[in-house]
Design an enzyme around this catalytic site. Sequence first.
Site, short mmCIF file in Angstrom:
data_model
loop_
_atom_site.label_atom_id
_atom_site.label_comp_id
_atom_site.label_asym_id
_atom_site.label_seq_id
_atom_site.Cartn_x
_atom_site.Cartn_y
_atom_site.Cartn_z
N CYS A 184 0.81 -1.22 0.00
CA CYS A 184 0.00 0.00 0.00
C CYS A 184 0.84 1.27 0.00
O CYS A 184 0.32 2.36 -0.16
CB CYS A 184 -0.91 0.01 1.22
SG CYS A 184 0.04 -0.05 2.73
N ASP A 241 2.36 2.54 2.53
CA ASP A 241 2.39 3.19 3.84
C ASP A 241 3.75 2.98 4.50
O ASP A 241 4.42 2.00 4.24
CB ASP A 241 1.29 2.61 4.74
CG ASP A 241 -0.08 3.03 4.27
OD1 ASP A 241 -0.16 4.00 3.51
OD2 ASP A 241 -1.06 2.39 4.65
N CYS A 264 -2.56 2.86 7.81
CA CYS A 264 -4.00 2.83 8.02
C CYS A 264 -4.32 2.48 9.49
O CYS A 264 -3.42 2.22 10.29
CB CYS A 264 -4.61 1.78 7.12
SG CYS A 264 -4.08 0.14 7.60
N CYS A 270 -1.13 -5.27 6.74
CA CYS A 270 -0.83 -4.07 7.52
C CYS A 270 -0.03 -4.42 8.77
O CYS A 270 0.81 -3.65 9.23
CB CYS A 270 -2.11 -3.36 7.94
SG CYS A 270 -3.27 -3.14 6.58
#
Length: 143
Positions: free
Chosen positions: A34, A36, A59, A103
């Site tokens: 992603c 991030d 996130c 994540c």
Amino acid sequence: MLYSEKVMDHFQNPRNVGKLEDADGIGEVGNAKCGDIMKMYIKVKDGIITDVKFNTFGCGSAIATSSMATEMIKGKSIEEALKLSNKAVVEALEGLPAHKIHCSVLAEQAVKAAVKDYYDKNGIAYEPETLCGGDCACCHAHD
Ligand code: FES
């Protein structure tokens, strides 16, 4: 409900957020999926992680897993911290939706990157594969 109460709690009240000015090790990793990023700071004394903080542009699931991961490694030895898997963190949070598991990998990698930085700064030898920094294919084995 999509997220457990524990995930919501750690997302809304994340523990150990911030920066350690006098950190002994700093790890910065990015999530290949992603984009991030996450930064983890550790303070080490006699092989024990005495303090830890994190900052993330990730996130909510990344925030919750990092928060839980910092709680799980604080006060532990480096060896124990390195054994912390993203799976153990997800279990401690009572689960994450399948598409959010990636994540949680960010937190595990950031801990390892911070320890690697600490080892490098102090000239401590280590096996590279035990401290994967996150940019290699092996990390996706956790997905
Ligand atoms: Fe990027 Fe969760 S979507 S860390």
